[in-house]
Structure formats: structure tokens, C-alpha cells
Design a protein around this motif. Structure first.
Motif, PDB file in Angstrom:
ATOM      1  N   THR A 178      -4.815   8.521   1.984  1.00 28.14           N
ATOM      2  CA  THR A 178      -3.596   8.872   1.255  1.00 28.14           C
ATOM      3  C   THR A 178      -2.689   9.675   2.168  1.00 28.14           C
ATOM      4  O   THR A 178      -3.150  10.446   3.012  1.00 28.14           O
ATOM      5  CB  THR A 178      -3.890   9.690  -0.009  1.00 28.14           C
ATOM      6  OG1 THR A 178      -4.478  10.943   0.375  1.00 28.14           O
ATOM      7  CG2 THR A 178      -4.824   8.944  -0.941  1.00 28.14           C
ATOM      8  N   PHE A 220     -11.858  -0.542  -4.317  1.00 25.00           N
ATOM      9  CA  PHE A 220     -11.405   0.288  -5.433  1.00 25.00           C
ATOM     10  C   PHE A 220     -11.555   1.783  -5.186  1.00 25.00           C
ATOM     11  O   PHE A 220     -11.343   2.594  -6.081  1.00 25.00           O
ATOM     12  CB  PHE A 220     -12.131  -0.091  -6.737  1.00 25.00           C
ATOM     13  CG  PHE A 220     -12.030  -1.552  -7.074  1.00 25.00           C
ATOM     14  CD1 PHE A 220     -10.846  -2.083  -7.555  1.00 25.00           C
ATOM     15  CD2 PHE A 220     -13.115  -2.391  -6.872  1.00 25.00           C
ATOM     16  CE1 PHE A 220     -10.748  -3.425  -7.854  1.00 25.00           C
ATOM     17  CE2 PHE A 220     -13.025  -3.754  -7.166  1.00 25.00           C
ATOM     18  CZ  PHE A 220     -11.824  -4.263  -7.659  1.00 25.00           C
ATOM     19  N   ILE A 221     -11.941   2.164  -3.978  1.00 26.01           N
ATOM     20  CA  ILE A 221     -12.059   3.573  -3.627  1.00 26.01           C
ATOM     21  C   ILE A 221     -10.910   3.939  -2.680  1.00 26.01           C
ATOM     22  O   ILE A 221     -10.634   3.234  -1.719  1.00 26.01           O
ATOM     23  CB  ILE A 221     -13.407   3.861  -2.937  1.00 26.01           C
ATOM     24  CG1 ILE A 221     -14.558   3.538  -3.887  1.00 26.01           C
ATOM     25  CG2 ILE A 221     -13.477   5.315  -2.479  1.00 26.01           C
ATOM     26  CD1 ILE A 221     -15.921   3.656  -3.250  1.00 26.01           C
ATOM     27  N   THR A 222     -10.230   5.031  -2.968  1.00 26.25           N
ATOM     28  CA  THR A 222      -9.126   5.460  -2.112  1.00 26.25           C
ATOM     29  C   THR A 222      -9.668   5.926  -0.769  1.00 26.25           C
ATOM     30  O   THR A 222     -10.434   6.900  -0.691  1.00 26.25           O
ATOM     31  CB  THR A 222      -8.328   6.591  -2.776  1.00 26.25           C
ATOM     32  OG1 THR A 222      -7.781   6.119  -4.016  1.00 26.25           O
ATOM     33  CG2 THR A 222      -7.194   7.047  -1.871  1.00 26.25           C
ATOM     34  N   ALA A 223      -9.284   5.227   0.289  1.00 25.55           N
ATOM     35  CA  ALA A 223      -9.786   5.533   1.633  1.00 25.55           C
ATOM     36  C   ALA A 223      -8.798   6.355   2.446  1.00 25.55           C
ATOM     37  O   ALA A 223      -9.185   7.028   3.405  1.00 25.55           O
ATOM     38  CB  ALA A 223     -10.101   4.233   2.376  1.00 25.55           C
ATOM     39  N   VAL A 258       0.815  -1.211   0.000  1.00 25.54           N
ATOM     40  CA  VAL A 258       0.000   0.000   0.000  1.00 25.54           C
ATOM     41  C   VAL A 258       0.851   1.265   0.000  1.00 25.54           C
ATOM     42  O   VAL A 258       0.312   2.380  -0.059  1.00 25.54           O
ATOM     43  CB  VAL A 258      -0.959   0.031   1.207  1.00 25.54           C
ATOM     44  CG1 VAL A 258      -1.975  -1.092   1.113  1.00 25.54           C
ATOM     45  CG2 VAL A 258      -0.194  -0.031   2.528  1.00 25.54           C
ATOM     46  N   ASP A 266      -1.157   4.792  -0.086  1.00 28.00           N
ATOM     47  CA  ASP A 266      -2.469   4.873  -0.731  1.00 28.00           C
ATOM     48  C   ASP A 266      -3.228   3.596  -0.397  1.00 28.00           C
ATOM     49  O   ASP A 266      -2.841   2.510  -0.843  1.00 28.00           O
ATOM     50  CB  ASP A 266      -2.340   5.015  -2.243  1.00 28.00           C
ATOM     51  CG  ASP A 266      -1.696   6.331  -2.638  1.00 28.00           C
ATOM     52  OD1 ASP A 266      -2.382   7.364  -2.577  1.00 28.00           O
ATOM     53  OD2 ASP A 266      -0.499   6.325  -3.010  1.00 28.00           O
ATOM     54  N   LYS A 302      -6.799   1.556  -0.601  1.00 29.28           N
ATOM     55  CA  LYS A 302      -8.075   1.505  -1.301  1.00 29.28           C
ATOM     56  C   LYS A 302      -8.977   0.446  -0.681  1.00 29.28           C
ATOM     57  O   LYS A 302      -8.516  -0.632  -0.315  1.00 29.28           O
ATOM     58  CB  LYS A 302      -7.862   1.207  -2.781  1.00 29.28           C
ATOM     59  CG  LYS A 302      -7.165   2.336  -3.531  1.00 29.28           C
ATOM     60  CD  LYS A 302      -7.082   2.049  -5.016  1.00 29.28           C
ATOM     61  CE  LYS A 302      -6.439   3.225  -5.745  1.00 29.28           C
ATOM     62  NZ  LYS A 302      -6.366   2.994  -7.216  1.00 29.28           N
ATOM     63  N   ASN A 341      -4.825  12.902   3.335  1.00 28.21           N
ATOM     64  CA  ASN A 341      -6.171  13.120   2.784  1.00 28.21           C
ATOM     65  C   ASN A 341      -6.397  14.588   2.425  1.00 28.21           C
ATOM     66  O   ASN A 341      -7.463  15.157   2.667  1.00 28.21           O
ATOM     67  CB  ASN A 341      -7.245  12.648   3.760  1.00 28.21           C
ATOM     68  CG  ASN A 341      -7.215  11.139   3.950  1.00 28.21           C
ATOM     69  OD1 ASN A 341      -6.743  10.401   3.093  1.00 28.21           O
ATOM     70  ND2 ASN A 341      -7.717  10.680   5.077  1.00 28.21           N
TER      71      ASN A 341
END
Length: 216
Positions: free
Chosen positions: A85, A80-83, A52, A75, A77, A110
Motif C-alpha cells: 500500500t 486477496f491479501i494486501t501486499a 491497482v 493497493d 493484493k 506499508n
């Protein structure tokens, strides 16, 4: 699932890293001569066996001090959604007896940026976040400093991403590794010389692992 709600726990997960050295680096200690161009180490950050993020750490002699430079990106995810960063850069100057003398850090989590600077004083260590100054004991460490063996034994920790201070406790396990305890977190670190060889962080039934993939 990777837990994001608690900032302190989140920074611990992101900040504490496991470092494994090559045979050359394994022998290096803070009091040993470092190469003039420094020692560069690279790690994969793993969650549930998947990469990650990455973390780079460079240790360089700087006069009587050791300069540690950290660069990290994460990063995460979920479906498939970036949760989550993070983009992190910091530079810390340490004495060879593991006392923090100066720090400069920039963190973007974020989309929110936090900058922090700090310096040692005769009676403690002062750091500044958003124009607000805080003082901690002279033997305080930062989340990035767990690369150094003695740092994990210190109880006062500066969260360089959020500009906060919290307390930890630690103990040496029978196999020689160090266990760190903070609120809702248990971390285990093994060291070679003065630097970490591996880190495992357990929180809410999840485990984050930092693994060296290259070194000197």
C-alpha cells in the motif's frame, strides 16, 4: 508477481508515471502559458491489466515557476491479501528550464511514513529527511519529475519516498521515446510536448503501466 523487496525498484515502479494528454494538454509545454487554475491530469495505474491505483498531477503557474502537485494511492493484493500500500503527496517547484527549486513530500508505504523537504542553493540542491541533510547536483531530479521530458535525461535522482539518491542512464529510441535504465529496471516513456504520454516499466518480467483517463 509485483516485487516489493527492493525499495529503490519499488519506488521507481510507484513513482514513474505515464501521462497522456488530451489534444489541448498535448500542446502544453513548460514555457507555454498554463491556465491560471492549472492543468489537472488523472491516471490509472495498471498491473497485469488490472487497476491497482490512481495518480493525480496538477501543473500550475506560480510566479516564474511551475508548481507540480502529485497525489497517488496504490493497493496491490496477492490472493486477496494486501501486499503493498502507498499513499503519496508531493509538491515540486520547477523553473521552465527544468531545474528543481523546492520540494515538499509525504509518503506512507506499508504504514511507514517518510517526509522530505528540499531547496535549491547556488552550488546544488539540499534535501532533508529525518533531520539528516544531503546535497546533490543542481540538475538533480526526483522520481515524480519524470512527468517532464527533460527530467528523464538527468542521471542523479532523489527517491522522495525513501530519502535516498541513485543513478540512472537514458537513451532516445528510434521512435522518439526515452528508455531509462537503473538497477534491475528498464522503463520506457513517450512524451507529448514537455510531458509524458505513456509509461511502461519492466522489472523481473513484470510490466507496470500508467494510463491517462482524464485531462483538460
Amino acid at each position: 508477481m509485483f516485487t516489493l523487496q527492493n525499495p529503490t525498484r519499488r519506488r521507481l515502479l510507484a513513482g514513474c508515471a505515464g501521462i497522456a494528454f488530451s489534444s489541448l494538454a498535448a500542446a502544453i509545454g513548460l514555457k507555454d502559458p498554463l491556465p491560471a487554475n492549472g492543468v489537472l491530469l488523472k491516471y490509472d495505474i495498471l498491473y497485469k491489466g488490472e487497476k491497482v491505483g490512481e495518480h493525480l498531477m496538477k501543473a500550475t503557474p506560480d510566479g516564474e515557476l511551475v508548481r507540480l502537485e502529485h497525489t497517488r494511492h496504490i493497493d496491490v493484493k496477492v490472493l486477496f491479501i494486501t501486499a503493498f500500500t502507498e499513499r503519496h503527496q508531493s509538491t515540486e517547484w520547477w523553473t521552465k528550464s527544468v531545474m528543481l527549486r523546492k520540494l515538499e513530500a509525504r509518503n506512507l508505504v506499508n504504514g511507514k511514513e517518510v517526509d522530505i523537504t528540499g531547496r535549491a542553493l547556488p552550488d546544488g540542491f539540499v534535501f532533508v529527511v529525518d533531520g539528516k541533510e544531503q546535497k546533490v547536483p543542481a540538475d538533480a531530479v526526483t522520481l515524480d519529475s519524470y512527468w517532464v521530458a527533460n527530467a528523464v535525461k538527468r542521471s542523479t535522482v532523489i527517491d522522495v519516498a525513501n530519502g535516498k539518491v541513485f543513478k540512472t542512464s537514458s537513451k532516445i529510441l528510434p521512435n522518439g521515446s526515452v528508455e531509462l535504465n537503473a538497477t534491475d529496471l528498464v522503463a520506457k516513456f513517450a512524451y507529448q510536448g514537455d510531458f509524458m504520454s505513456r509509461g511502461e516499466l519492466e522489472q523481473d518480467g513484470n510490466t507496470i503501466v500508467y494510463q491517462r483517463i482524464s485531462g483538460p
